[in-house]
Scaffold this motif. Structure first.
Motif, short mmCIF file in Angstrom:
data_model
loop_
_atom_site.label_atom_id
_atom_site.label_comp_id
_atom_site.label_asym_id
_atom_site.label_seq_id
_atom_site.Cartn_x
_atom_site.Cartn_y
_atom_site.Cartn_z
N ALA A 128 0.83 -1.21 0.00
CA ALA A 128 0.00 0.00 0.00
C ALA A 128 0.87 1.26 0.00
O ALA A 128 0.54 2.24 -0.67
N GLN A 129 1.97 1.24 0.71
CA GLN A 129 2.88 2.38 0.70
C GLN A 129 3.46 2.61 -0.69
O GLN A 129 3.59 3.75 -1.14
N GLU A 130 3.79 1.54 -1.37
CA GLU A 130 4.31 1.64 -2.74
C GLU A 130 3.27 2.26 -3.68
O GLU A 130 3.58 3.15 -4.46
N PHE A 131 2.04 1.78 -3.58
CA PHE A 131 0.97 2.33 -4.43
C PHE A 131 0.70 3.79 -4.07
O PHE A 131 0.47 4.61 -4.96
N ALA A 132 0.75 4.13 -2.79
CA ALA A 132 0.54 5.52 -2.38
C ALA A 132 1.65 6.41 -2.94
O ALA A 132 1.38 7.53 -3.39
N ALA A 133 2.88 5.92 -2.94
CA ALA A 133 3.99 6.69 -3.48
C ALA A 133 3.80 6.96 -4.97
O ALA A 133 4.07 8.07 -5.46
N GLU A 134 3.31 5.96 -5.70
CA GLU A 134 3.04 6.15 -7.13
C GLU A 134 1.96 7.20 -7.35
O GLU A 134 2.08 8.04 -8.25
N GLU A 135 0.93 7.16 -6.53
CA GLU A 135 -0.12 8.17 -6.63
C GLU A 135 0.45 9.55 -6.30
O GLU A 135 0.06 10.56 -6.91
N GLY A 136 1.36 9.61 -5.36
CA GLY A 136 2.02 10.87 -5.02
C GLY A 136 2.78 11.44 -6.20
O GLY A 136 2.77 12.66 -6.42
N GLU A 137 3.42 10.59 -6.97
CA GLU A 137 4.12 11.03 -8.18
C GLU A 137 3.14 11.60 -9.19
O GLU A 137 3.41 12.61 -9.84
N HIS A 138 2.00 10.95 -9.34
CA HIS A 138 0.97 11.44 -10.26
C HIS A 138 0.45 12.80 -9.80
O HIS A 138 0.25 13.70 -10.61
N MET A 139 0.23 12.93 -8.49
CA MET A 139 -0.24 14.20 -7.94
C MET A 139 0.77 15.31 -8.25
O MET A 139 0.38 16.41 -8.67
N ALA A 140 2.04 15.02 -8.06
CA ALA A 140 3.08 16.03 -8.31
C ALA A 140 3.11 16.44 -9.78
O ALA A 140 3.23 17.63 -10.10
N ALA A 141 2.96 15.50 -10.68
CA ALA A 141 2.95 15.81 -12.11
C ALA A 141 1.75 16.69 -12.47
O ALA A 141 1.88 17.64 -13.25
N LEU A 142 0.60 16.38 -11.89
CA LEU A 142 -0.60 17.17 -12.16
C LEU A 142 -0.49 18.57 -11.56
O LEU A 142 -0.86 19.55 -12.21
N GLU A 143 0.02 18.65 -10.34
CA GLU A 143 0.20 19.97 -9.71
C GLU A 143 1.16 20.83 -10.51
O GLU A 143 0.93 22.03 -10.69
N LYS A 144 2.23 20.24 -11.01
CA LYS A 144 3.19 20.98 -11.82
C LYS A 144 2.52 21.55 -13.06
O LYS A 144 2.70 22.71 -13.41
N ARG A 145 1.72 20.73 -13.74
CA ARG A 145 0.99 21.20 -14.93
C ARG A 145 -0.01 22.29 -14.57
O ARG A 145 -0.15 23.27 -15.29
N LEU A 146 -0.70 22.08 -13.49
CA LEU A 146 -1.72 23.05 -13.06
C LEU A 146 -1.09 24.40 -12.73
O LEU A 146 -1.58 25.45 -13.15
N HIS A 147 0.02 24.39 -12.02
CA HIS A 147 0.69 25.64 -11.64
C HIS A 147 1.35 26.34 -12.84
O HIS A 147 1.58 27.54 -12.79
#
Length: 151
Positions: A128-147
């Motif tokens: 679950a920690q591994e999957f959460a980390a992957e989702e965190g990477e996706h969040m960071a990529a989306l936030e970067k695009r959004l900003h």
């Protein structure tokens, strides 16, 4: 959650739904004429399909059950990937598409992180920690695009 097989059944469903959502967003951005964002969402759909394949592969020797809709252990009884999903309509612009995707990723991250934080099973916690980390990477990529979007 205390069962790796049940967790994998959830993860497979989440990643399958995420790939579909990103494909819908890519199509919408293609219709809007935003080729850059169309490519980005297509890439994100690819990552979701990759994570889906990883989840399926991890289930390899296990008996990953096919869960009925009522058997899923989702917050509020709704998959984090589809909660609040309003879908794609003609008025969806780049900012709206990115926010919609980011909201989904945040909910999925929170779900995986909650499983990791509450399970007594060490194998499931690590997964679950591994999957959460992957989702965190996706969040960071989306936030970067959004900003990066103009105000």
């Amino acid at each position: 959650m205390q069962d790796v097989e049940i967790f994998l059944a959830h993860a497979i469903t989440l990643e399958r739904e995420a790939a579909r959502r990103y494909e819908e967003l890519a199509a919408a951005m293609g219709t809007e004429g935003n080729a850059e964002l169309r490519r980005f969402f297509t890439e994100m759909a690819g990552y979701s399909r990759k994570h889906l394949a990883e989840a399926v592969a991890r289930g390899g020797f296990r008996e990953v059950p096919e869960l009925a809709p009522g058997d899923f252990q989702w917050p509020d009884g709704v998959s984090p990937e589809v909660a609040d999903w309003v879908g794609v309509d003609a008025s969806l612009d780049a900012r709206g598409a990115l926010k919609l995707a980011l909201d989904s990723e945040c909910r999925c991250h929170a779900w995986y992180a909650a499983v990791a934080a509450t399970t007594p099973d060490a194998e499931l916690k690590a997964l679950a920690q591994e999957f959460a980390a992957e989702e965190g990477e996706h969040m960071a990529a989306l936030e970067k695009r959004l900003h990066a979007l103009p105000a």
